[in-house]
Design a protein around this motif. Sequence first.
Motif, PDB file in Angstrom:
ATOM      1  N   GLY A  57     -20.671   8.370  20.272  1.00 22.34           N
ATOM      2  CA  GLY A  57     -20.636   9.402  19.245  1.00 22.34           C
ATOM      3  C   GLY A  57     -21.738   9.192  18.220  1.00 22.34           C
ATOM      4  N   VAL A  58     -21.875   7.943  17.764  1.00 23.33           N
ATOM      5  CA  VAL A  58     -22.931   7.613  16.811  1.00 23.33           C
ATOM      6  C   VAL A  58     -24.283   7.974  17.398  1.00 23.33           C
ATOM      7  CG1 VAL A  58     -24.121   5.693  15.704  1.00 23.33           C
ATOM      8  CG2 VAL A  58     -21.626   5.767  15.716  1.00 23.33           C
ATOM      9  N   ASN A  59     -24.456   7.596  18.650  1.00 20.80           N
ATOM     10  CA  ASN A  59     -25.726   7.798  19.318  1.00 20.80           C
ATOM     11  C   ASN A  59     -26.068   9.276  19.455  1.00 20.80           C
ATOM     12  OD1 ASN A  59     -27.917   6.552  20.449  1.00 20.80           O
ATOM     13  ND2 ASN A  59     -26.667   5.254  21.778  1.00 20.80           N
ATOM     14  N   LEU A  60     -25.074  10.063  19.831  1.00 20.27           N
ATOM     15  CA  LEU A  60     -25.322  11.495  19.997  1.00 20.27           C
ATOM     16  C   LEU A  60     -25.711  12.121  18.663  1.00 20.27           C
ATOM     17  CD1 LEU A  60     -22.418  12.558  22.388  1.00 20.27           C
ATOM     18  CD2 LEU A  60     -24.861  12.822  22.803  1.00 20.27           C
ATOM     19  N   CYS A  61     -24.940  11.796  17.624  1.00 29.41           N
ATOM     20  CA  CYS A  61     -25.249  12.377  16.318  1.00 29.41           C
ATOM     21  C   CYS A  61     -26.643  11.953  15.884  1.00 29.41           C
ATOM     22  CB  CYS A  61     -24.220  11.935  15.280  1.00 29.41           C
ATOM     23  SG  CYS A  61     -22.592  12.596  15.594  1.00 29.41           S
TER      24      CYS A  61
END
Lengths: 592, 312
Positions: A195-199
């Motif tokens: 999730g962090v990476n996508l954002c």
Amino acid sequence: MTDVIEPTQTGLQVPEVPTGEPHGHAGHEDHGPSGILKWLTSTDHKVIGLSYMITAIAVFYISGIMALVMRLQLASPHSSLLSFSQYNALFTMHGSLMLYLFAGPFAFGGLANYIVPLQIGAPDMAFPRLNALSYWLYLTGSITMMLGFFVAGGAAQFGWVAYAPLSSATSSPGAGPDTWIMALVLTGFSAIFTGVNLCGTIFYLRAPGMTMFRMPIFTWNMLVTGILILIAFPVLTAALVMLFCDRHFDTHIYTAVGCHLVNGLPMRSCGSPLLWQNLFWFFGHPEVYILALPFFGIVTEIFPVFSRKPVFGYKGMVFATMSIAALSTGVWAHHMFTTGAVLLPFFSLLSLLIAVPTGIEFFNWIGTMWHGQLRFTTPMLFSVGFLFAFLMGGVTGIMLASPPIDFATHDTYFVVAHFHQVLIGTAVFAGFAGLYYWYPKMFGRMLHEGLGKWHFWLLFIGFWVTFMPQYVLGLLGMPRRVASYPSNLGWQSYNIVSTVGAFIIGVSFAFLLVNFVVSWRKPIPAGDNPWDGQTLEWFTTSPPPHHNYTHLPPIRSERPTWDYNHPDALNVPHGKAAHTNGKTNGKVRAGV
Amino acid sequence: MGTANSSFLAGFDSVGAVDPSLTSAPPDTPESPGRRHKSARRRLAAAGVVLGAILLGGCQLPTFGAYKGSTSQARSTFHLWQGFFIAGLIVGGLVFLLIVWAVFRYRKRSDDVPVQTQYHTVLEIIYTVVPVLIVIGLFIATVVVENKVTAVEPNPYTELHVYAFQWGWEFQYDNGVKVIGQTTAAPTMVLPTGKTVRVYLRSYDVLHGFYVPEFNFSRYASPGYWTSFDLHVLHNGVYRGQCTQLCGLYHSLMFFNVRSVSPAAFQTWLHTTGAFQRQHPNSIGQLPAGIHANINGTAPGYSGSSGNTGNS
Ligand code: HEM
Ligand SMILES: [Cu+2]
């Protein structure tokens, strides 16, 4: 196809885009390790994305086989195929594998990982090493979950929701429940990191010209999913840690044992089983949309391409997705209507309201097809299948959002039918639509269309045959999660039909396997843009080079590849459509 | 729990001998002023939805697979179900037809590039606003019915304490009569027809689900807190019930029955069984070892102290 672009032809107005590698070195991929070591140490989002997808599909087949065994058991009222405890373990593992380890990871770990950087012209994810860690946590978690079958006492038997206090050490002793908890903590962290990476990727690595409102809807949906992950998964992880403490350190957070009144007040380690339900569903309901939004994104890529039109109502779509996400954080207690301990009207209203943005998406999908030139390739067929499946699941979902109707059907087969229609609509119809759609991009080869159509039609037929009778069973009063049922209530015939349908679905997935083998043994070359794709990923080679792009087309709308290939057919506002008839009057309307 | 069951039946049979009407359904359902009042409120509910007119004639409509409901609460739910089903049929059917139309009408016919329409603001506003209105209608109907279904009368005819455990049920009447039954010998809850009965529900161990399909109703039995609801059975009869919330190994076998009899027969049964159980305390079934009947502290309801729904 005639309009495949050679990357070398895309000269002229192409802005130079930093690809993360020094100029002139773009072709040098093979420094560093090779072979299996390369795969093990890779931080390339494409390699990681593929690993995710392969693992998730393996999980799907394993879990699917469990489903078939359960359906066999239910074909007769008092089957001796499985013992009660085996049945309980099977649906627990089937549900957990499908939800935690297939649907989510396939979408946001697999497809999103592979496609999002390509769609926004990024060379990789924002945090490539974190991305690799995500995958390895996910793989470890999956293995840990399945190891539950091999420990003393067998796998967990408390359902995918692990309701307290059934999940306590007294009611569910043994190591199986602990491996289940550990597995979810591992995959929970994996999801959070993704999730962090996508954002991070979507906020910071968009190519020049790729404004937020030019991003493809798939990317938009993955951004919203990423945010939802960050809201929901930490709560699950924390709840699981507390559950673990309850099981091993006697903390009594979720158990009411030991409660007694001293001077009218509850004293001494007085926990609350309801707390688990609140925490779990505070994760669980956003999770349901974490499992839906990516798939909405997939079909929103497919409908325009195979209708040869832009997405209808692009901005409305973005806001609909955001409002679904916002609402989804406030509906958790609709899973708890029958506890008698929640504020019914509030949760009912919010749940019903989710129908509005979902309806907007539906109408936008239909609007995209309206007046189009529809090509029924395999990805398109699966997407249309998704529409029908999700429509049925959605309508019954609205019924369940009404507490009195939920009282009558809660924990019966009505609910089993409802959530399978929703989840198979999204994770299976839309998920595999995405696989058929992007497979050529990933491997430079097509999947066989004929086999794909067999896959689709068998799945489509099997789907209705399996789940429609379950609505009837639910209304007749058959509870879910039962390994046997009374033989004098007329339930068996519906169950037999359902079992037959499940096996039709099983056969359909054999066609997918054959398709993989065929594409591996007798490749059908795909070229770079076999479907006349519209978004950026179809601009690069198939498969894309190490850092995705050597150069990019100008990005002036939300479908740069289409603009590049069809300079006379830019988006037009509705009112002017008749007059301009596909020609632009110099204005590019979209994305401004 | 063979003993529990046989003692229970012993009490019951003697009643059955007195009153043969127990087994046949009574010809009339009591139509008290209270019930007429309720149907007026149902009319009000229906006015809230576009489908009001159809809802009012609910009796002529098909059941759409659901039980008509054997309690007054269940009837309300049933009508709501009919309303939702019809609404779903109309809206779902419309969307279905739109999809089918799009799929067949706009199949590829030529290589021409279609008009690249991207927005149609008026249309988009319509298909945002109309669903909002439908949702408001559905919500109003929901709230009206939900208030009826969850309403608890201030003066119920009798009160009943129901405890669920792995894997069976205990029904306690306020004169001390207890009915306990487990998996192989499902217990039967006796209720007076046409009277409102308050049920207090709780679990001795894990979560269970108290569910009677023909009552269109289920409620979790949870440890740690009491929950309560009213049942107003309309007809004499036997209704099957089952645990719906996964509760461990023998969840599949956690059955019970509800037997509704005339209030007179109910009273006779209650007193006969009470007397019998006082003489033969051992005839009352045993709870499984490890369950201590008092872990829940004071039960609400007895002597009017119904406010206690917290941990105790
Ligand atoms: C391929 C066809 C499928 C079949 C035949 C099937 C069959 C079943 C069966 C028999 C059960 C147990 C029902 C019960 O006893 O209550 C079940 C439960 C479940 N299934 Fe499936 N399933 C399928 C696909 C899926 C998919 C694709 C998903 C999710 C993406 C899914 C998610 C679940 C969940 C969450 C449960 C509930 C587990 C629980 O009760 O804790 N299933 N399924
Ligand atoms: Cu139970």
